[in-house]
Design an enzyme around this catalytic site. Structure first.
Site, PDB file in Angstrom:
ATOM      1  N   GLU A  83      14.889  18.161 -17.795  1.00  0.00           N
ATOM      2  CA  GLU A  83      13.638  17.481 -18.149  1.00  0.00           C
ATOM      3  C   GLU A  83      13.514  17.270 -19.652  1.00  0.00           C
ATOM      4  OE1 GLU A  83      11.422  15.868 -16.446  1.00  0.00           O
ATOM      5  OE2 GLU A  83      12.144  16.420 -14.465  1.00  0.00           O
ATOM      6  N   ARG A 128      -1.372   8.703 -17.490  1.00  0.00           N
ATOM      7  CA  ARG A 128      -1.587   9.523 -16.297  1.00  0.00           C
ATOM      8  C   ARG A 128      -2.556   8.780 -15.384  1.00  0.00           C
ATOM      9  NH1 ARG A 128       2.458  12.893 -15.296  1.00  0.00           N
ATOM     10  NH2 ARG A 128       2.746  14.476 -16.903  1.00  0.00           N
ATOM     11  N   PRO A 144      -5.095  27.318  -8.597  1.00  0.00           N
ATOM     12  CA  PRO A 144      -4.880  28.203  -7.459  1.00  0.00           C
ATOM     13  C   PRO A 144      -5.935  28.119  -6.360  1.00  0.00           C
ATOM     14  CG  PRO A 144      -5.558  29.473  -9.371  1.00  0.00           C
ATOM     15  CD  PRO A 144      -5.322  28.068  -9.836  1.00  0.00           C
ATOM     16  N   GLU A 188       9.117   5.884 -15.181  1.00  0.00           N
ATOM     17  CA  GLU A 188       8.453   6.794 -16.121  1.00  0.00           C
ATOM     18  C   GLU A 188       8.455   6.147 -17.511  1.00  0.00           C
ATOM     19  OE1 GLU A 188       8.501  11.536 -16.580  1.00  0.00           O
ATOM     20  OE2 GLU A 188      10.453  10.611 -16.904  1.00  0.00           O
ATOM     21  N   GLU A 240       1.010  24.771  -6.732  1.00  0.00           N
ATOM     22  CA  GLU A 240       1.849  24.444  -7.883  1.00  0.00           C
ATOM     23  C   GLU A 240       1.964  25.621  -8.849  1.00  0.00           C
ATOM     24  OE1 GLU A 240       2.334  20.751 -10.910  1.00  0.00           O
ATOM     25  OE2 GLU A 240       0.334  21.637 -10.792  1.00  0.00           O
ATOM     26  N   GLU A 278      13.256   6.638 -13.502  1.00  0.00           N
ATOM     27  CA  GLU A 278      12.825   5.278 -13.184  1.00  0.00           C
ATOM     28  C   GLU A 278      11.317   5.255 -12.957  1.00  0.00           C
ATOM     29  OE1 GLU A 278      13.522   2.002  -9.682  1.00  0.00           O
ATOM     30  OE2 GLU A 278      15.176   3.349 -10.165  1.00  0.00           O
TER      31      GLU A 278
END
Length: 179
Positions: free
Chosen positions: A91, A63, A113, A139, A118, A137
């Site tokens: 996914e 990440r 929030p 990932e 999201e 691609e």
């Protein structure tokens, strides 16, 4: 008590591939003028995939914002207007190589929030069949299987700190959600 805030003006300050950032001038519920910065995000899906041998599928990936490898549940972004019920199977297969015959919604969570729109839709999947993974691609991701008790120990010991993973696992294995 009224907590609602009124938007006076909204300006796009950044429009990217994953997020759009707005700066909104607002009036708070008590009449004060202020502003809010909002990251607009299409949301995503998170999948608790349970194998027949009571193991859970987790993925490891780097990440970039954290500059570290994270252990997480399989998850992914929604395209604008995409149905989460259709995105979750896509996914799961992309990241783990598995298809699930049985799906259950675990609701949703709002990730941050205070600054972001999201919304992540949580799913429980079982009756899995391996068909071969095919990540997006760019990932780089690796799927692993862990016993349920080991996963909760990893959370307890700080090896898993990903909020969406912790929330989805709590929803999946709380008695009132799994009845």
């Amino acid at each position: 008590m009224n907590f609602e805030e009124k938007t006076l003006n909204s300006k796009v300050v950044y429009d990217g591939k994953v997020i759009t950032v707005l700066k909104d001038d607002i009036v708070t519920s008590d009449g004060h003028k202020s502003f809010r910065e909002v990251a607009v995000h299409n949301g995503g899906v998170v999948i608790v995939a349970l194998k027949d041998d009571d193991k859970i599928l987790l993925v490891k990936q780097y990440r970039y914002p954290l500059k570290s490898v994270n252990i997480e549940l399989p998850a992914g972004k929604l395209e604008k207007g995409e149905d989460p019920d259709k995105a979750a199977p896509r996914e799961l297969e992309e990241e783990t190589g598995y298809r699930a015959k049985t799906w259950k919604s675990l609701g949703f969570i709002n990730t941050t929030p205070g600054i972001c729109t999201e919304k992540l839709y949580l799913y429980f999947a079982k009756d899995l069949e391996f068909v071969g993974e095919h990540p997006d691609e760019g990932e780089v991701i690796k799927c692993f299987e862990y016993k349920i008790s080991d996963v909760f120990n990893m959370i307890k010991n700080g090896e898993i700190n990903d909020a969406k993973t912790i929330c989805a696992l709590c929803r999946a294995f709380c008695k009132e959600f799994c009845a």
